[in-house]
Design an enzyme around this catalytic site. Structure first.
Site, short mmCIF file in Angstrom:
data_model
loop_
_atom_site.label_atom_id
_atom_site.label_comp_id
_atom_site.label_asym_id
_atom_site.label_seq_id
_atom_site.Cartn_x
_atom_site.Cartn_y
_atom_site.Cartn_z
N ASN A 38 0.69 -1.22 0.02
CA ASN A 38 -0.01 0.16 -0.03
C ASN A 38 1.06 1.19 -0.08
O ASN A 38 1.53 1.58 1.14
CB ASN A 38 -0.95 -0.02 1.27
CG ASN A 38 -1.88 1.30 1.46
OD1 ASN A 38 -1.93 2.10 0.58
ND2 ASN A 38 -2.39 1.42 2.61
N TRP A 39 1.08 1.83 -1.11
CA TRP A 39 2.03 2.85 -1.24
C TRP A 39 1.39 4.27 -0.55
O TRP A 39 1.90 5.15 -0.45
CB TRP A 39 2.21 3.41 -2.43
CG TRP A 39 3.24 2.22 -3.32
CD1 TRP A 39 3.41 0.97 -3.07
CD2 TRP A 39 3.52 2.47 -4.90
NE1 TRP A 39 4.20 0.44 -4.03
CE2 TRP A 39 4.24 1.41 -5.00
CE3 TRP A 39 3.29 3.46 -5.82
CZ2 TRP A 39 4.84 1.10 -6.31
CZ3 TRP A 39 3.99 3.05 -6.90
CH2 TRP A 39 4.79 2.12 -7.38
N LYS A 40 0.10 4.30 -0.23
CA LYS A 40 -0.35 5.33 0.50
C LYS A 40 -0.28 6.73 -0.64
O LYS A 40 -0.35 6.45 -1.81
CB LYS A 40 -0.18 5.63 1.74
CG LYS A 40 0.00 4.34 2.57
CD LYS A 40 0.05 4.30 4.26
CE LYS A 40 0.11 3.22 4.71
NZ LYS A 40 0.29 3.25 6.29
N HIS B 281 -9.24 1.10 5.20
CA HIS B 281 -7.85 1.14 5.86
C HIS B 281 -8.19 2.14 6.94
O HIS B 281 -9.14 3.19 6.89
CB HIS B 281 -7.01 1.94 4.86
CG HIS B 281 -5.44 1.83 5.56
ND1 HIS B 281 -5.15 2.62 6.45
CD2 HIS B 281 -4.46 0.93 5.24
CE1 HIS B 281 -3.94 2.46 6.57
NE2 HIS B 281 -3.56 1.30 5.77
N GLU C 32 -6.44 4.57 8.10
CA GLU C 32 -6.51 6.12 7.61
C GLU C 32 -7.71 6.57 7.22
O GLU C 32 -7.94 7.92 7.54
CB GLU C 32 -5.12 6.31 6.93
CG GLU C 32 -3.93 6.04 7.73
CD GLU C 32 -2.90 5.38 6.81
OE1 GLU C 32 -2.63 5.50 5.71
OE2 GLU C 32 -1.54 4.83 7.57
N GLU D 92 -4.72 -5.00 10.80
CA GLU D 92 -3.84 -3.81 10.93
C GLU D 92 -4.18 -3.02 12.10
O GLU D 92 -5.11 -2.18 12.21
CB GLU D 92 -3.91 -2.88 9.56
CG GLU D 92 -3.86 -3.57 8.36
CD GLU D 92 -3.08 -2.62 7.48
OE1 GLU D 92 -2.02 -2.79 6.88
OE2 GLU D 92 -3.69 -1.13 7.30
N GLY E 47 3.00 2.20 10.80
CA GLY E 47 4.14 3.32 10.61
C GLY E 47 4.78 3.66 11.91
O GLY E 47 5.48 4.68 11.97
N SER F 250 3.97 -2.16 10.27
CA SER F 250 5.28 -2.22 10.35
C SER F 250 5.94 -3.60 10.11
O SER F 250 6.96 -3.90 10.53
CB SER F 250 5.79 -2.08 11.95
OG SER F 250 5.31 -0.56 12.22
N GLY G 99 3.09 -1.14 4.19
CA GLY G 99 3.18 0.27 3.96
C GLY G 99 4.26 0.75 3.44
O GLY G 99 4.98 0.76 2.49
N GLY G 100 5.09 1.62 4.29
CA GLY G 100 6.24 2.01 4.38
C GLY G 100 7.37 1.23 3.32
O GLY G 100 8.07 1.59 2.61
P1 13P Z 1 3.42 0.61 7.62
O1 13P Z 1 3.86 -0.89 6.93
O2 13P Z 1 4.01 1.67 7.37
O3 13P Z 1 3.29 0.16 9.17
O4 13P Z 1 1.92 0.59 7.09
C1 13P Z 1 1.19 -0.44 7.32
C2 13P Z 1 -0.36 -0.25 6.75
O5 13P Z 1 -0.84 0.85 6.93
C3 13P Z 1 -0.46 -0.88 5.27
O6 13P Z 1 -1.66 -0.45 4.78
#
Ligand code: 13P
Length: 251
Positions: free
Chosen positions: A12-14, A100, A102, A170, A176, A214, A235-236
């Protein structure tokens, strides 16, 4: 049964990725996947909506799947700024992330909204990845399992099958932050999710449950080996090809 659940590693590149960097990252991932020649796992990247079509075009034939990060519940209409599931499908997507944390936080999405979006994904021929997870306050209050149950019951539409649903667990506090639950905590949450799904649909044993929060190359093998974990939502670490491929390799 576990063997029938092919691991899915999703990035997920956000809200990250301009054209040049995004295309280069997608190419590096696709090259790595092609070279590895995996048939026993799936690799999905979910870039920002602006890049879905270009990346889907570039990734065709490489084995890399492309998904959206959100969709609107309606197919079309007067909804300025929104993207429908049909549009994502038309652009070459096969999956879409819905719910998600967020978006639950930033956009006030409720379980009912998320359920409507998952149904929209089906209508368009996409597989929804329904995200659930507890906050730190909820975890510390001992409410994790109850929260997951409420979110699942509210956001998974009726009629889901193993082929038409992916669930991502999640924990909000792990996103993050570099913090993760312990392996037994992940396994307990996933076992609970599968139990709750068992009351909602017939094929709960076949539904893939991803862990997210993470995940990186260094902890992927341990997290992915936890019971009932069938992949990761990253994510990251999905913004670095080497790191993301290391996670896919660990699957
Ligand atoms: P991180 O891997 O950056 O913690 O993010 C996880 C995430 O929100 C994937 O959707």
């Amino acid at each position: 049964m576990a063997r029938t659940r092919r691991p899915l590693i999703a990035g997920n590149w956000k809200m990250n990725g301009l054209k040049a960097d995004g295309m280069a990252l997608a190419k590096a991932v696709a090259d790595g996947v092609k070279q590895a020649g995996w048939t026993d796992r799936e690799v999905l990247i979910c870039p920002p909506a602006t890049l879905v079509m270009a990346i889907a075009d570039a990734a065709r034939g490489t084995g890399v799947l492309v998904g959206g990060q959100d969709c609107h519940a309606k197919a079309s209409g007067a909804h300025t700024g929104e993207t429908s599931a049909e549009m994502l499908r038309d652009a070459g997507a096969s999956h879409v992330i819905v719910g998600h944390s967020e978006r639950r936080t930033d956009c006030g999405e409720t379980d009912a909204t998320i359920r409507a979006k998952a149904e929209a994904a089906w209508r368009a021929g996409l597989t929804p990845i329904v995200c659930i997870g507890e906050t730190l306050v909820e975890r510390e209050a001992g409410r994790t399992m109850a929260v997951l149950e409420t979110q699942l019951k509210g956001s998974v539409p009726t009629g889901a099958t193993a082929a038409t649903l992916v669930v991502a667990y999640e924990p909000v506090w792990a996103i993050g932050t570099g913090k993760t639950p312990t392996t037994p905590e992940v396994a307990a949450a996933h076992a609970h999710i599968r139990r709750v799904l068992g009351g909602l649909l017939a094929e709960a044993n076949g539904v893939r449950l991803l862990y997210g929060g993470s995940v990186k190359g260094a902890n992927a093998a341990e997290l992915l080996a936890a019971g009932d974990v069938d992949g990761a939502l990253v994510g990251g670490a999905s913004l670095k090809a080497d790191e993301f491929l290391a996670i896919a390799k660990a699957a």
